[in-house]
Design a protein around this motif. Structure first.
Motif, PDB file in Angstrom:
ATOM      1  N   HIS A 141     -51.964  11.168  20.270  1.00  8.83           N
ATOM      2  CA  HIS A 141     -50.948  10.170  19.939  1.00  8.83           C
ATOM      3  C   HIS A 141     -50.693  10.225  18.444  1.00  8.83           C
ATOM      4  O   HIS A 141     -51.636  10.201  17.662  1.00  8.83           O
ATOM      5  CB  HIS A 141     -51.422   8.760  20.310  1.00  8.83           C
ATOM      6  N   VAL A 161     -51.686   4.023  24.095  1.00  6.06           N
ATOM      7  CA  VAL A 161     -52.813   4.828  23.620  1.00  6.06           C
ATOM      8  C   VAL A 161     -54.035   4.679  24.514  1.00  6.06           C
ATOM      9  O   VAL A 161     -54.775   5.633  24.739  1.00  6.06           O
ATOM     10  CB  VAL A 161     -53.158   4.436  22.164  1.00  6.06           C
ATOM     11  N   ALA A 172     -46.412  11.628  21.930  1.00  7.66           N
ATOM     12  CA  ALA A 172     -47.663  12.008  22.576  1.00  7.66           C
ATOM     13  C   ALA A 172     -47.616  13.488  22.894  1.00  7.66           C
ATOM     14  O   ALA A 172     -46.539  14.072  23.056  1.00  7.66           O
ATOM     15  CB  ALA A 172     -47.895  11.189  23.843  1.00  7.66           C
TER      16      ALA A 172
END
Lengths: 413, 301
Positions: free
Chosen positions: B7, B85, B48
């Motif tokens: 991330h 996340v 991501a």
């Protein structure tokens, strides 16, 4: 691990397909998630790695016209687009198929507006299913490069002489790197001899008209039916190309790809890159004792009805997972599967239609589990279901929250 | 199969880091797969990327729902629900966070729990390079270490991936050297891949018909971008030194967010709630009046 393999995105594999096919002409227009393909080809044309003329056009409509026109001169032509771009070229798709020009178009699937998005589903490529283009849909990056080479051989065969579309999913294949083995140029030369069309070769000194006007219906009928026959010839030509490709390059791609079908009582039908996830889901379900398998459709046009019937007859239940939605109808491929099984004496007891992965929505483990459970129940009942939308309670709650923000929440200013 | 999820914020190098790990694993003879996911490109927006490493062909594709290792390039992403996340993170997942905070401070300030490794890569990069930049090589080296990859393959992967981006040899060497420092600075952990508990069947729910006012993609709540703060996107902030400003307004003209206004005295002012930290203003400033400061971790931006 094969020493010759290298990490490559689906888009780079597509560019390599064009390079190995030694194309002469690349008309281009950018669109996400395809742009990398034409960027790469542009670089190679400028650097001399690819001896082709690269031309940027003002739109996909012009680009597809240029592709057809260049192909009519006898040049080997490659082009690529995606989604809205494919639709912008829609008129020309049908037109150039009628010109019987054998070029290759790569479509990188991306869901259609509105609302607009970047991520994949198959409403773009399947909208073009009746255009006269042949269609090959790829599951892996390896398959992208190999399918483009096969596509040229099939397209250029005098029994076919139609353009071919090779489809790969945006993001999940276009931007995904995995190991790819590039065929040696000598192999490609053996598999795909230089393009020497007897019937093409339009040039200024010998002008002729293509796609001329016909009135009265019967003449039109004859020529349109010729396109149909040419496409149907594509079934045998495809099989020959697949056999030759296996002999020379060592990889085999049948028109349909069966996974753990031998003793499968229920079969899931899918296309494109998400079929990899479907195969993993089959493995997981088998570990829990479910006798399931997967049938991936690779050749979509011409429709390999006989092979599909052979693979699906006698099964308890068949589920078709459409990553597309025909509003007012349901899943596009479900209809075609159902139609080709109707006359089969041993047709499955239940046909189930699932709609999922729209706009790139993740096909989750839990969704595959739901598909296998509901399909098994339908098989036991002897009555199909669907279309069932793969959309979860949690997603519903998130959607409500977003609608609150978009409509109900006032700024207070 | 080992599943690693990265991330970051657009421009930090999460995608390249995922490729460095993919290439390094590939060089060691593994089957590897890497892919990024992002929307319309915007510097600072959550990004991501995913790397899968296996000894067999990889059948998974797309996003990693249940990661073995999560690499977070900017701690402020942990609190951003859109970045997701912590999705699919369980007691076996190892989390690496690029942050000046200690693991305990991070646990106290965020919802992070479990197995956590922290190192301030941004600070290392600032000290070594003297300026901000992408930390892809550093993230890649740390992830490679935690994934059990060898230093030689990571070094080679950094060269390949940064060369692919068009970076020059001296820049690549500097990145490589610092990346290997980071590699050494991170304690190896034992990742626990392998089968997770089976996922239950998805609870499906088909939406019902809504009137077009609600069922059509559109926004009727009135202009709300004014109340949307993108402060959290910044890892660095532009700070004006008025004494050096010549009043050319180039920063004002180049700000993609309209976050720079011109005061009555003709000098620009940055409105921080709408500044996403792209630093385009710093790039265009002819007198270096726009300077860069690192955002303090966990501070109220």
């Amino acid at each position: 691990m094969n020493q010759a393999s290298q990490m490559m995105t689906g888009n780079l594999a597509a560019a390599w397909g064009a390079r190995l096919a030694d194309v002469d002409y690349v008309p281009a227009f950018p669109i996400t998630p395809q742009t990398e393909i034409v960027e790469t080809l542009s670089k190679w044309c400028a650097g001399g790695e690819l001896n082709a003329r690269f031309v940027t056009l003002d739109s996909e409509h012009s680009m597809m016209t240029a592709a057809g026109a260049a192909s009519a001169t006898g040049a080997r032509v490659f082009t690529a687009t995606s989604s809205q771009g494919l639709l912008h070229a829609f008129e020309v798709l049908y037109t150039v198929a009628g010109w019987r020009v054998p070029f290759v178009l790569v479509n990188v699937s991306r869901a259609l507006a509105s609302p607009i998005t970047l991520e994949p589903d198959h409403n773009d490529v399947l909208a073009a299913r009746d255009s006269g283009f042949l269609q090959i849909h790829a599951e892996t990056c390896q398959e992208v490069v190999d399918s483009i080479l096969m596509a040229y051989r099939i397209a250029e065969d005098p029994r076919v002489c139609l353009p071919v579309m090779v489809n790969l999913d945006g993001f999940v294949l276009s931007f995904t790197r995995e190991p790819v083995v590039l065929p040696e140029p000598a192999m490609v030369h053996e598999f795909l001899p230089p393009f020497r069309p007897a019937h093409l070769g339009f040039k200024a000194s010998a002008p002729h008209a293509l796609g001329t006007a016909v009135v009265g219906g019967s003449i039109y009928t004859y020529f349109r039916h010729q396109i149909h026959l040419a496409s149907m010839n594509g079934l045998a030509v495809y099989d020959e190309a697949a056999a030759a490709f296996e002999r020379i390059c060592g990889r085999r791609y049948a028109a349909i790809d069966g996974y753990r079908l031998d003793d499968a009582e229920d079969v899931l039908v899918m296309t494109n890159a998400s079929a990899s996830k479907g195969k993993a889901a089959v493995d997981a379900a088998r570990e829990e004792g479910r006798r399931v398998g997967l049938l991936r459709l690779r050749l979509i046009r011409p429709w390999p009805a006989e092979a599909i019937r052979d693979a699906l007859q006698g099964r308890r239940a068949v589920a078709v997972l459409d990553q597309n939605l025909a509003p007012g109808q349901g899943g596009i491929l479900f209809q075609e599967i159902a139609a080709c099984l109707y006359h089969e004496a041993l047709r499955p007891r239940a046909l189930c239609s699932f709609i999922g992965g729209l706009g790139g929505k993740n096909l989750s483990e839990g969704e595959f589990r739901a598909i296998f459970e509901q399909t098994a129940e339908a098989g036991v009942r002897g009555k199909g279901i669907g279309p069932v939308l793969l959309y979860t309670e949690a997603e519903h709650r998130e959607m409500q929250q977003m609608q609150y923000l978009a409509h109900e929440l006032k700024t207070g200013r | 199969m080992l599943s690693i999820r990265f991330h970051g914020r657009g421009g930090q190098g999460a995608k390249t880091a995922s490729r460095i790990v993919g290439t390094a694993a590939f060089l060691e003879g593994f089957t590897a797969q890497d892919s990024p996911i992002y929307g319309a490109e915007r510097r600072g927006a959550p990004v991501a990327a995913f790397t899968r490493i296996a000894k067999k062909p990889i059948r998974e594709r797309g996003l990693i729902a249940r990661p073995d290792l999560v690499v977070v390039a900017d701690a402020s992403l942990i609190g951003d629900p859109s970045a997701r996340v912590l999705d699919g993170v369980d007691e076996r997942t190892v989390l690496f966070v690029n942050s000046p905070l200690t693991p305990d401070q991070l646990r106290a300030r965020t919802s992070v729990s479990g197995r956590l490794t922290v190192l301030d890569l941004t600070d290392l990069a600032l000290k070594q390079f003297g300026k901000r930049g992408a930390i892809s090589a550093l993230l890649g080296a740390v992830a490679g270490r935690l994934a059990g990859l060898r230093p030689e393959s990571i070094r080679e992967a950094i060269v390949r991936e940064l060369t692919d981006l068009g970076l020059t040899a001296p820049v690549i060497e500097r990145n490589q050297a610092l990346a290997m420092q980071c590699f050494e600075a991170v304690q190896p952990v034992t990742l626990e891949p392998g089968p997770r508990a089976p996922v239950p069947s998805a609870q499906l729910r088909t939406p019902t018909y809504d009137p077009p006012t609600r069922g059509t993609a559109g926004i009727t709540a009135g202009p709300n971008s004014a109340i949307r703060s993108v402060s959290g996107w910044r890892t660095f902030r532009p700070v004006l030194r008025p004494d050096l400003c010549n009043g050319c307004w180039l920063c004002f003209a180049s700000c993609p967010e309209g976050a720079i206004t011109i005061k009555p005295d003709g000098k620009p002012a940055v409105y921080y709630p709408h500044c996403k930290g792209c630093l385009d203003c710093v790039e265009v400033c002819p007198t270096d009046a726009m300077t860069v400061e690192r955002e303090p971790e966990g501070a109220n931006k």
